[in-house]
Design an enzyme around this catalytic site. Structure first.
Site, PDB file in Angstrom:
ATOM      1  N   HIS A 122       5.501  35.243 -22.429  1.00 56.83           N
ATOM      2  CA  HIS A 122       5.552  34.123 -20.571  1.00 56.83           C
ATOM      3  C   HIS A 122       6.614  33.601 -21.104  1.00 56.83           C
ATOM      4  CE1 HIS A 122       3.368  31.398 -17.947  1.00 56.83           C
ATOM      5  NE2 HIS A 122       4.460  30.360 -18.605  1.00 56.83           N
ATOM      6  N   GLU A 123       7.071  32.939 -21.459  1.00 58.32           N
ATOM      7  CA  GLU A 123       8.588  32.120 -21.802  1.00 58.32           C
ATOM      8  C   GLU A 123       9.133  32.839 -21.974  1.00 58.32           C
ATOM      9  OE1 GLU A 123       8.207  28.972 -21.343  1.00 58.32           O
ATOM     10  OE2 GLU A 123       6.479  29.156 -21.614  1.00 58.32           O
ATOM     11  N   HIS A 126      10.289  33.879 -18.151  1.00 61.09           N
ATOM     12  CA  HIS A 126      11.098  33.415 -16.945  1.00 61.09           C
ATOM     13  C   HIS A 126      11.807  33.571 -17.352  1.00 61.09           C
ATOM     14  CE1 HIS A 126       7.733  30.777 -15.901  1.00 61.09           C
ATOM     15  NE2 HIS A 126       7.313  29.762 -17.160  1.00 61.09           N
ATOM     16  N   GLU A 184       5.360  30.790 -12.285  1.00 60.82           N
ATOM     17  CA  GLU A 184       4.226  30.952 -13.352  1.00 60.82           C
ATOM     18  C   GLU A 184       3.221  31.867 -13.434  1.00 60.82           C
ATOM     19  OE1 GLU A 184       4.310  29.015 -16.165  1.00 60.82           O
ATOM     20  OE2 GLU A 184       5.329  27.801 -15.267  1.00 60.82           O
TER      21      GLU A 184
HETATM   22 ZN   LIG Z   1       5.515  28.986 -17.403  1.00 56.29          ZN
END
Ligand SMILES: [Zn+2]
Length: 261
Positions: A122-123, A126, A184
């Site tokens: 997830h990170e 980004h 997100e």
């Molecule tokens: Zn996030």
């Protein structure tokens, strides 16, 4: 009218599309973002001591390497630095310039390598999707639209370096602000694909977010900051599992079977 004209000029230099087809406005260069990310990482590293636990460091590094090692194309050129911080808050982040930070407290919540893979995936999304660039660009556009036009139009303008310098110094403002909901969601869905490609079972992401929901309380971690309900997040992930599972099967077939925990 003026606002439209400004947006049009900004878009000429900065409008792009994310991997999920979302329209993005990014006006900073990757080099600038990398420098800002590195500056923020240095700053954070001064504030929080590193974990001295060899086992924790090995586990986190192993998962992070599996994730970043499965990136393709231009994303595979980045050399990633991974640091475990001695901080009991369950949190993790990744920054432009190839920086990954994981708090020891996260290991109380991400209890398997797949669960940690879900967070780091997830990170990293980004970063590779340029979400910080979007955020900084929106900040500049909203605060100093007119100045920004001249800055973007001309990198040799002395203000260009000045603005980048300001953002780099104000790392909390420039790089560490919460992401928006659309970003997100993008990090969740593409993060699922990424963890699966790295050889982590994407179904483990569901358990991770359930653990996070239970942990709750206190300052919300980065990956909970601006998200809608846990229920929505988990439903979105469940809908993505059929896309991620073949990636996981292919990873296993190709021998990508991390053993980190
Ligand atoms: Zn996030």
């Amino acid at each position: 009218m003026l606002a439209i004209a400004i947006l049009a000029i900004l878009c000429i230099s900065g409008c792009q599309t994310s991997a999920l087809g979302r329209s993005q406005f990014k006006m900073m260069s990757e080099t600038d973002m990398d420098q800002m990310g590195a500056a923020a990482f240095t700053e954070l590293s001064k504030q929080t001591p590193p974990s001295r636990d060899a086992r924790e460091n090995a586990m986190v590094t192993c998962v992070a390497n599996a994730i970043t090692g499965s990136l393709v194309g231009s994303n595979s050129n980045t050399r990633w630095e991974v640091r475990v911080f001695a901080d009991e808050t369950p949190n993790a982040f990744a920054l432009p310039g190839g920086k990954i930070g994981v708090n020891t407290g996260l290991l109380q919540v991400a209890r398997t390598q797949g669960q940690l893979g879900a967070v780091i995936g997830h990170e990293v999304v980004h970063v590779i999707e340029g979400h910080a660039n979007e955020r900084v660009s929106a900040e500049i556009a909203s605060q100093t639209a007119l100045q920004a036009v001249s800055v973007v139009a001309d990198a040799s303008n002395p203000m260009y370096g000045q603005m980048v310098g300001l953002l780099g110094a104000g790392v909390q403002v420039g790089v560490m602000l919460p992401f928006g909901r659309k970003q997100e969601r993008e990090a969740d869905l593409l993060g699922l694909d990424l963890m699966a490609t790295a050889g982590f079972d994407p179904r483990e992401s569901i358990a991770l977010w359930q653990n996070m929901a239970k942990a709750g309380g206190g300052q919300p971690p980065e990956f909970l900051s601006t998200h809608p309900s846990h229920g929505t997040r988990i439903r979105d992930l469940e809908q993505r599992i059929p896309i991620a599972m073949p990636l996981y099967e292919e990873a296993k077939a190709q021998g990508r079977r991390p053993r980190c925990f």
